[in-house]
Design an enzyme around this catalytic site. Sequence first.
Site, PDB file in Angstrom:
ATOM      1  N   ASP A 316      -3.078  -2.048  -9.661  1.00  0.00           N
ATOM      2  CA  ASP A 316      -4.143  -2.754  -8.992  1.00  0.00           C
ATOM      3  C   ASP A 316      -5.179  -3.054 -10.085  1.00  0.00           C
ATOM      4  O   ASP A 316      -5.221  -2.362 -11.087  1.00  0.00           O
ATOM      5  CB  ASP A 316      -4.725  -1.819  -7.932  1.00  0.00           C
ATOM      6  CG  ASP A 316      -5.661  -2.515  -6.996  1.00  0.00           C
ATOM      7  OD1 ASP A 316      -5.386  -3.681  -6.678  1.00  0.00           O
ATOM      8  OD2 ASP A 316      -6.656  -1.910  -6.591  1.00  0.00           O
ATOM      9  N   ASP A 510      -5.615  -0.406  -0.882  1.00  0.00           N
ATOM     10  CA  ASP A 510      -4.216  -0.463  -1.291  1.00  0.00           C
ATOM     11  C   ASP A 510      -3.366   0.694  -0.785  1.00  0.00           C
ATOM     12  O   ASP A 510      -2.267   0.904  -1.272  1.00  0.00           O
ATOM     13  CB  ASP A 510      -4.086  -0.646  -2.806  1.00  0.00           C
ATOM     14  CG  ASP A 510      -4.878   0.376  -3.584  1.00  0.00           C
ATOM     15  OD1 ASP A 510      -5.206   1.414  -3.000  1.00  0.00           O
ATOM     16  OD2 ASP A 510      -5.156   0.118  -4.765  1.00  0.00           O
TER      17      ASP A 510
HETATM   18  P1  ADP Z   1      -8.353  -5.878  -6.236  1.00  0.00           P
HETATM   19  O1  ADP Z   1      -7.057  -6.435  -5.795  1.00  0.00           O
HETATM   20  O2  ADP Z   1      -8.751  -6.433  -7.586  1.00  0.00           O
HETATM   21  O3  ADP Z   1      -8.401  -4.407  -6.208  1.00  0.00           O
HETATM   22  P2  ADP Z   1      -9.560  -6.333  -3.613  1.00  0.00           P
HETATM   23  O4  ADP Z   1      -8.256  -6.627  -2.971  1.00  0.00           O
HETATM   24  O5  ADP Z   1     -10.254  -5.101  -3.205  1.00  0.00           O
HETATM   25  O6  ADP Z   1      -9.471  -6.399  -5.213  1.00  0.00           O
HETATM   26  O7  ADP Z   1     -10.537  -7.542  -3.344  1.00  0.00           O
HETATM   27  C1  ADP Z   1     -10.159  -8.861  -3.691  1.00  0.00           C
HETATM   28  C2  ADP Z   1     -11.329  -9.807  -3.678  1.00  0.00           C
HETATM   29  O8  ADP Z   1     -11.917  -9.849  -2.389  1.00  0.00           O
HETATM   30  C3  ADP Z   1     -12.435  -9.413  -4.615  1.00  0.00           C
HETATM   31  O9  ADP Z   1     -12.219  -9.888  -5.904  1.00  0.00           O
HETATM   32  C4  ADP Z   1     -13.633 -10.064  -3.956  1.00  0.00           C
HETATM   33  O10 ADP Z   1     -13.707 -11.418  -4.306  1.00  0.00           O
HETATM   34  C5  ADP Z   1     -13.326  -9.981  -2.490  1.00  0.00           C
HETATM   35  N1  ADP Z   1     -13.946  -8.796  -1.879  1.00  0.00           N
HETATM   36  C6  ADP Z   1     -13.325  -7.684  -1.472  1.00  0.00           C
HETATM   37  N2  ADP Z   1     -14.191  -6.809  -0.940  1.00  0.00           N
HETATM   38  C7  ADP Z   1     -15.410  -7.354  -1.054  1.00  0.00           C
HETATM   39  C8  ADP Z   1     -16.740  -6.950  -0.707  1.00  0.00           C
HETATM   40  N3  ADP Z   1     -16.993  -5.752  -0.162  1.00  0.00           N
HETATM   41  N4  ADP Z   1     -17.734  -7.791  -0.956  1.00  0.00           N
HETATM   42  C9  ADP Z   1     -17.486  -8.987  -1.513  1.00  0.00           C
HETATM   43  N5  ADP Z   1     -16.298  -9.425  -1.864  1.00  0.00           N
HETATM   44  C10 ADP Z   1     -15.254  -8.647  -1.652  1.00  0.00           C
HETATM   45 MG    MG Z   2      -8.598  -2.486  -5.403  1.00  0.00          MG
END
Ligand code: ADP
Ligand code: MG
Length: 609
Positions: A316, A510
């Site tokens: 991730d 995840d």
């Molecule tokens: P990653 O796959 O990099 O771990 P996430 O799946 O948690 O990231 O989130 C993917 C995207 O969703 C982030 O890059 C962001 O743009 C958006 N996002 C997720 N959670 C939030 C939040 N709490 N506030 C704002 N944007 C969010």
């Molecule tokens: Mg994440």
Amino acid sequence: MTRKQKKRLIKICAATVLLIAVSCLPIQNPVLRFALYLLPYLTVGFDVLWTAVRHILHGQLFDEQFLMSVATLGAFALGENREAVAVMLLYQVGELFQSIAVGKSRRNIAALMEIRPESAVVLREGAEMTVSPEEVAVGETVLIRPGEKIPLDGVIIAGNTAIDAAALTGESLPLEKQPGDRVISGSVNLTGLIEVKTESIYADSMVAKILDLVENASSKKAKTETFITRFAKYYTPCVVGAALLLAVIPPLFVGGFAGWLRRALIFLVVSCPCALVISVPLSFFGGIGGASKKGILIKGSRQLEQLAAADTFVFDKTGTLTKGNFVVTEVLPVGMSEEELLCLAAMAESHSAHPIARSVTRAYPEPFDRERIRGMTEHPGQGIEAVIDGRRVFAGNARLMREIGITPAEPSVAGTAIYLARDGQYCGCLVITDEIKEDAPAAIAALQKLGIRKTVMLTGDRREIAQYVGDALQITQIRAELFPADKVNAIEELIAGGAKPAFTGDGINDAPVLARADVSIAMGALGSDAAIEAADVVLMDDKLSGVPAAVKIARKTMRIARQNVVFALSVKAAVLLLATLGFANMWIAIFADVGVAVLAILNAMRTMR
Ligand code: ADP
Ligand code: MG
């Protein structure tokens, strides 16, 4: 050494001295000689004979005591007094070795058990009360003096101190903590008196979770282990049966009963599968215990086996490859002030544990009335929805905006954009940037050095940022703009393609992926509770270098377990063959049994380091 082990050692020494003394005596009378040899024999073997008799009375045949008794009594019957005593003596040496080794691996685990807090001092109505950690409720204040274990997870509300989390993370550097910082149960308060407001009950605390995990580690058996147990079940009766046939059938045709009986007894000595039955689980136990000392918790031998076999490492991005400590670099409001936009974002994010949310709230330290925030819904992989002052606010990425009918302009600066909308009106965006973890390049390189050809990054973030991080770390495959469900699909695609993926994540958004991969690794202390439950391997700290370290330990353990199986089986097979042909004597059989067991145990103990 325990008292029982000492007693066994004394018996072994006494019997050895007696055996040497008796061998030196120039006695010709066979009856007297036999009687004298009985002295060392019974000194060291009486327990074995007695256990064998008791087991037979309970209908339990073919155990090691029975086999040793029959083999040694048979040797006496053939007049091989010295060999009979030696077999028993060395059998006991093997037993002693085994119990020392098992004790050592237990102590490794027990060292970890030390983290269990015995009591908690809780402040109730101004008075201090000492209670067991189970009796403390969420939100109570516990008092922790220097030198005491932290009984429950919580946040410091008064006092500064240094915390030693070595028992949990293997990291011996003390961590400075001040009011507002989180402390984790199981670590030790070193320097100052602190008051901690508890965040969970004991059963949900970090220490309870870890102990639970370690205590159950041995119940999840590896394929190699189940194979050995099943094999042992058939091996012994087969060899005993063969011994019987060997003693009875050939003499009918060629005569020479004593010679064939001697060969059959050799069979009995090697029929004991002890070396295998002990050394394989011991290797796994040792590997798991050794890993726990380094802050790597492996949930069982099955998980260890899968980790050693994994050929594709999937990561991730946010919080795993990158720090997850976003810095707000740009505030670009539309129709309001920067201050107002930042405040709106902080309020919307105030109830989320996502690293992005925590960074945004950190960027706006001004207090606000939490009552103003009503509903809060997370849209995993997209952002947040909340009702603030009765108005619906969305904060998230471009996909989230498109879902509510807004197509925001992409900011020209690099970074992840958080767009905000209120009541369907676009309010502007924040640009946040994250840093790659310092040890990430070295960790990925270490995996490549371990022969891992394929590394994959999965992220919900924008493609440009994903590409930047991926290139910096030399990750072989990058998949961006994924929803949590897409991440599960990505893992399934890898599995369908014949890969054995290991997934590493921080547990935010995840947990389903952690559950789906062949083997999953969660970054512990920062990871969520759900991750610790779903993952097969938990890294207590959030250092990525734990991943190659865990792989190394797993592979070493598997290598040692396999060496033991191959070594023990081939020596035994060779001796059985030699015995059948009449080329082996009792001494060779003794080596094949006890010698192999001792060597296998010594080999298995290498996993504990
Ligand atoms: P990653 O796959 O990099 O771990 P996430 O799946 O948690 O990231 O989130 C993917 C995207 O969703 C982030 O890059 C962001 O743009 C958006 N996002 C997720 N959670 C939030 C939040 N709490 N506030 C704002 N944007 C969010
Ligand atoms: Mg994440």
